[in-house]
Design an enzyme around this catalytic site. Sequence first.
Site, PDB file in Angstrom:
ATOM      1  N   TYR A 165       0.855  -1.186   0.000  1.00 17.86           N
ATOM      2  CA  TYR A 165       0.000   0.000   0.000  1.00 17.86           C
ATOM      3  C   TYR A 165       0.890   1.234   0.000  1.00 17.86           C
ATOM      4  O   TYR A 165       1.775   1.373   0.850  1.00 17.86           O
ATOM      5  CB  TYR A 165      -0.920   0.020   1.217  1.00 17.86           C
ATOM      6  CG  TYR A 165      -1.800   1.259   1.276  1.00 17.86           C
ATOM      7  CD1 TYR A 165      -2.920   1.367   0.462  1.00 17.86           C
ATOM      8  CD2 TYR A 165      -1.488   2.317   2.123  1.00 17.86           C
ATOM      9  CE1 TYR A 165      -3.723   2.505   0.500  1.00 17.86           C
ATOM     10  CE2 TYR A 165      -2.282   3.461   2.169  1.00 17.86           C
ATOM     11  CZ  TYR A 165      -3.395   3.551   1.348  1.00 17.86           C
ATOM     12  OH  TYR A 165      -4.183   4.674   1.374  1.00 17.86           O
ATOM     13  N   ASP A 267       9.349   3.564  -0.117  1.00 20.47           N
ATOM     14  CA  ASP A 267       8.229   4.142   0.609  1.00 20.47           C
ATOM     15  C   ASP A 267       8.498   3.928   2.087  1.00 20.47           C
ATOM     16  O   ASP A 267       8.239   2.860   2.643  1.00 20.47           O
ATOM     17  CB  ASP A 267       6.928   3.469   0.177  1.00 20.47           C
ATOM     18  CG  ASP A 267       5.718   3.974   0.952  1.00 20.47           C
ATOM     19  OD1 ASP A 267       5.901   4.750   1.916  1.00 20.47           O
ATOM     20  OD2 ASP A 267       4.590   3.577   0.614  1.00 20.47           O
ATOM     21  N   LYS A 295       3.709  10.262   8.304  1.00 22.24           N
ATOM     22  CA  LYS A 295       3.379   9.692   9.607  1.00 22.24           C
ATOM     23  C   LYS A 295       4.265  10.236  10.731  1.00 22.24           C
ATOM     24  O   LYS A 295       4.127  11.389  11.117  1.00 22.24           O
ATOM     25  CB  LYS A 295       3.407   8.160   9.540  1.00 22.24           C
ATOM     26  CG  LYS A 295       2.289   7.578   8.663  1.00 22.24           C
ATOM     27  CD  LYS A 295       2.134   6.097   8.832  1.00 22.24           C
ATOM     28  CE  LYS A 295       1.086   5.516   7.891  1.00 22.24           C
ATOM     29  NZ  LYS A 295      -0.280   5.935   8.199  1.00 22.24           N
TER      30      LYS A 295
END
Length: 483
Positions: A165, A267, A295
Amino acid sequence: MTATGHEVSRSRIAEIGAREEESYRQRTRRSAELFERARRSLPLGVASSFQAYDPYPLFMTDAQGSRITDADGNEYIDFDMAFGVLAAGHSHPLLAEALQHRVANGTCYTFPVEDGIALAEEIRARFGADLVRFSNSGTEATMDAIRVARGYTGREKIIKFEGGYHGHHDDVLVSIQPPRDAMGPVESPNTVPASAGIPRSRIAETVIAPFNEPDMLAGILDANQGQIAAIIVEPVQFNIGVVPPKDGYLQRLRELADEHGIVLIFDEVKTGVVLAWGGAYEHFGVKPDLFCLAKSIGGGIPIGAFGGRREVMAVIETLEGSQHFAGMGGAVGTAVEHSTIPSGATRVAHLGTFNGNPLSMTAGLVTLTQILTKDAYPRLHAMADRLTAGSQAVLDELSLPGYAINVGPKGCVMFTPDRVTNYRDFIGLDADLWAASFFYLANRGILLPPGPDDQWTLSVQHSDADIDRYIEVFRDFGRELVA
């Protein structure tokens, strides 16, 4: 250790699951009321579909340190930490003080601020980067990095890995958790959209590969010779629990990217500044061309970032950077001639009103320079290793199916019959057993992410007592299963 264990009675799992879900409903009546109200204004009753789960999500009111409190006044030790956003913990005193000052003096200027320079310098130092740009989320960071890679190479296609994801933009919202009958052959997986509304043209430009299978990836690259702009990968695949790279796998990705003249994108939205001071780059010793962050770099304030090698990032200033394509080690020298860059374009666009806003820059700078400092990581790793060891001891003691795993401060219990190395292994997860454990732990003050594909995240504000309580409740759950 393999994921061995006795077959737990399905009726016993169902019995505990039903009992604990009913207890959840009784303890959280205010959340149920708020959910019914929310459904009248919000699809699924939530602001993000990730927040939706049956029978309804908890609505929260406040949080401090490692604790979070729901609308009914129930307090939990938070091991979710906002899907991994809060390695700094909730409302860290240093961050709270800095943000009070920032809010009182303006949160958005659309002019640059010095904190943005300092934060970029900190990220450059941690990740060995030449240049950095800011965005507002992980989705934006991966979207922008892919555009930069396309501008640099003049190619259109990208490779992402099955089960991974990377945000909710069209290029990567495919083959996240595809149904078994749609996956296609393992050596050449189908590109399966995860949402309606994605144009076929976007689906055609994303090529899927199996994670942790470098030889299969090499074959896919050969079949798409000269067409791939970027390989985007989570160094640890976190969308299916916790799946580390096999020994040498990331190094082989680096080699294959160089051989084919492809931009390698890490990522690091979940791994960056969490696994280590320098994220997966430091932890595994492999350097990508570009990396994406979000995040935990903001301590709970929305933020994203991407950065990497100067010649790749330079396409934001001018497309002259694409002339360096052959210097990446690629054998294809005609990328510029076959460029998909629109006629007249002179640079790759990277835009955003909120990019580098003062609130996010202050939050990121305080989080990285005062909270998630180098000396924070040994304790984070020690706590995580102890939580994993304690959970594994329970599984072994009671012969429960599954295994405990962590990479740095992120981990989980995988209720699978065997070790998971890629998405197709993960399909064997026992979702009923996971659900029973989720509600059992939540009803006793241990809050995990509401999905079997996610993992716990430890923060600098968790304590050894928090770890002990988790293990104690998990052991009680296991004992009830086998009683």
